[in-house]
Design a protein around this motif. Sequence first.
Motif, PDB file in Angstrom:
ATOM      1  N   SER A 118       6.340   1.935   0.417  1.00  0.00           N
ATOM      2  CA  SER A 118       7.216   2.793  -0.303  1.00  0.00           C
ATOM      3  C   SER A 118       7.906   3.878   0.591  1.00  0.00           C
ATOM      4  O   SER A 118       7.439   4.393   1.711  1.00  0.00           O
ATOM      5  CB  SER A 118       6.227   3.589  -1.220  1.00  0.00           C
ATOM      6  OG  SER A 118       6.894   4.689  -2.017  1.00  0.00           O
ATOM      7  N   HIS A 123       4.941  10.180  -0.652  1.00  0.00           N
ATOM      8  CA  HIS A 123       4.119   9.311  -0.103  1.00  0.00           C
ATOM      9  C   HIS A 123       3.518   9.890   1.458  1.00  0.00           C
ATOM     10  O   HIS A 123       4.590   9.866   2.087  1.00  0.00           O
ATOM     11  CB  HIS A 123       4.600   7.868   0.250  1.00  0.00           C
ATOM     12  CG  HIS A 123       3.628   6.871   0.800  1.00  0.00           C
ATOM     13  ND1 HIS A 123       2.651   6.589   0.348  1.00  0.00           N
ATOM     14  CD2 HIS A 123       4.200   5.782   1.759  1.00  0.00           C
ATOM     15  CE1 HIS A 123       2.133   5.348   0.903  1.00  0.00           C
ATOM     16  NE2 HIS A 123       3.032   5.055   1.854  1.00  0.00           N
ATOM     17  N   ARG A 131       5.033   6.032   8.394  1.00  0.00           N
ATOM     18  CA  ARG A 131       5.365   4.971   7.593  1.00  0.00           C
ATOM     19  C   ARG A 131       5.653   3.649   8.272  1.00  0.00           C
ATOM     20  O   ARG A 131       6.294   3.636   9.486  1.00  0.00           O
ATOM     21  CB  ARG A 131       6.595   5.240   6.662  1.00  0.00           C
ATOM     22  CG  ARG A 131       7.066   4.161   5.630  1.00  0.00           C
ATOM     23  CD  ARG A 131       8.351   4.493   4.839  1.00  0.00           C
ATOM     24  NE  ARG A 131       8.704   3.291   4.082  1.00  0.00           N
ATOM     25  CZ  ARG A 131       9.513   2.402   4.811  1.00  0.00           C
ATOM     26  NH1 ARG A 131       9.939   2.437   5.970  1.00  0.00           N
ATOM     27  NH2 ARG A 131       9.805   1.200   4.109  1.00  0.00           N
ATOM     28  N   ARG A 398       2.308   1.996  -2.079  1.00  0.00           N
ATOM     29  CA  ARG A 398       1.989   3.114  -1.936  1.00  0.00           C
ATOM     30  C   ARG A 398       0.550   3.295  -1.604  1.00  0.00           C
ATOM     31  O   ARG A 398       0.027   4.513  -1.383  1.00  0.00           O
ATOM     32  CB  ARG A 398       2.079   3.994  -3.343  1.00  0.00           C
ATOM     33  CG  ARG A 398       3.455   4.049  -3.787  1.00  0.00           C
ATOM     34  CD  ARG A 398       3.659   4.902  -5.095  1.00  0.00           C
ATOM     35  NE  ARG A 398       3.180   6.289  -4.961  1.00  0.00           N
ATOM     36  CZ  ARG A 398       4.012   7.286  -4.589  1.00  0.00           C
ATOM     37  NH1 ARG A 398       5.177   7.216  -4.158  1.00  0.00           N
ATOM     38  NH2 ARG A 398       3.322   8.299  -4.479  1.00  0.00           N
ATOM     39  N   ASP A 400      -2.561   4.040   0.331  1.00  0.00           N
ATOM     40  CA  ASP A 400      -2.996   5.034   1.537  1.00  0.00           C
ATOM     41  C   ASP A 400      -4.368   5.426   1.258  1.00  0.00           C
ATOM     42  O   ASP A 400      -4.932   5.390   0.093  1.00  0.00           O
ATOM     43  CB  ASP A 400      -2.044   6.293   1.330  1.00  0.00           C
ATOM     44  CG  ASP A 400      -2.196   7.192   2.952  1.00  0.00           C
ATOM     45  OD1 ASP A 400      -2.534   6.609   4.033  1.00  0.00           O
ATOM     46  OD2 ASP A 400      -1.958   8.259   2.863  1.00  0.00           O
TER      47      ASP A 400
END
Length: 423
Positions: A118, A123, A131, A398, A400
């Motif tokens: 994402s 995020h 990321r 998404r 995490d």
Amino acid sequence: MNELENRLIEWRRDFHKHPELGFLEMRTSTIVANELETLGFDLEIGREVMSPGHCMGKPDDDVTKAHEKWARENGAVEKYMDRVSEGYTGIVATWDTGRPGPAIAYRVDMDALPIYESEDESHVPVQSGFRSLNTEMHACGHDAHTSIGLGLAVKIAENRDRLNGKVKLIFQPAEEGARGAISMVEAGAVDDVDCFIATHIGIGVEQDHFVASNNGFLATSKMDVRFKGVSSHAGGKPEEGKNAMLAAANAVINLNAIPRHSGGMTRINVGELHAGSGRNVIADEAKLMIETRGETSGLNDYMKTCAECVIEGAARMYQVDYEIELVGEGISAKGSTELAEILHGCAKENGLTSMVLSDESAGSEDATFFMDAVQKQDGYATYCVIGTDLAAGHHNERFDVNEKSLLQGVETLFASAVKLTNK
């Protein structure tokens, strides 16, 4: 403790930013190897701990060479690249105390998933700058697992006088698709192991909680199916064609019609179908990517056998050839209660809310091959789960984790190493 926690977070974020798919974990494994050797572990890498003939679903040479180039350009430790450049990326790191005691093995996995992460500003990896740089991502927590394995290595090296016997750390490639474990088992990675512990983060277990033995993994088989027919002009000479697409479509429908088994849970899914080359061409090729699962290995074998019959029947119906390639497999296994009890006690001492056993469904896992091998030689094995807050479910763009759980995992596993090697 703060220093170690910071290192865990740095490792995890670095691995998260540079994800690698199964049998391509070259950057990851060379960084891991460098950290382990610096700490003083004896290392076995690549073909030394992997049987090439048992690497299922391994990428072809072109994909492997292209990724080797990427890894060298993105921080791989050159010292170890020749040992992993062919895609044999497994590592076994051994700490031998030289004192009598059992051999304990801890397994973590390293591979990512073909999921595009994402880009939403909410995020956390986007907000904090870690990321994924690739089209893949760590959407199942293996970046955290690898970091926990390194953190455990630090604790072992710094507290060597508290241990006896041998401690082995297994960094496994290609867990996704259930592909990498069997190659390490066949290469003898756990032949001398008395106690084996595999670890995962999340899987529905809450933050500050711990499950010492998760027995909810289903046996599974992953198969690529290819139908080969004969192309022809769809308007001019349709009778001369042998339609591979129709065979594949028929197989998809009837695979999902396989009767379920009264003996326990069974699953089947066709995840991908690719066929055809043009609207006026009889399709001469089609490919299916399918998986079966079962609560036990026997139930999975039932589903697999039925699936093979359906595929053969569809091919005969449309007079096309077919082939089935097994590209991944996991068996069923149950944890050893005696070992789980020890882990349960360590988790409680570490301030976690712990339970000894869970039968909650957790998908499939090829760590079961390690577990089965150790138990067959009269050893003990378990699969433990470290709870964490999740931003989204596993295999989600998404995904995490709460990084607080990293140190909790390290502390619990190290406490078990002390207890087991002094028992």
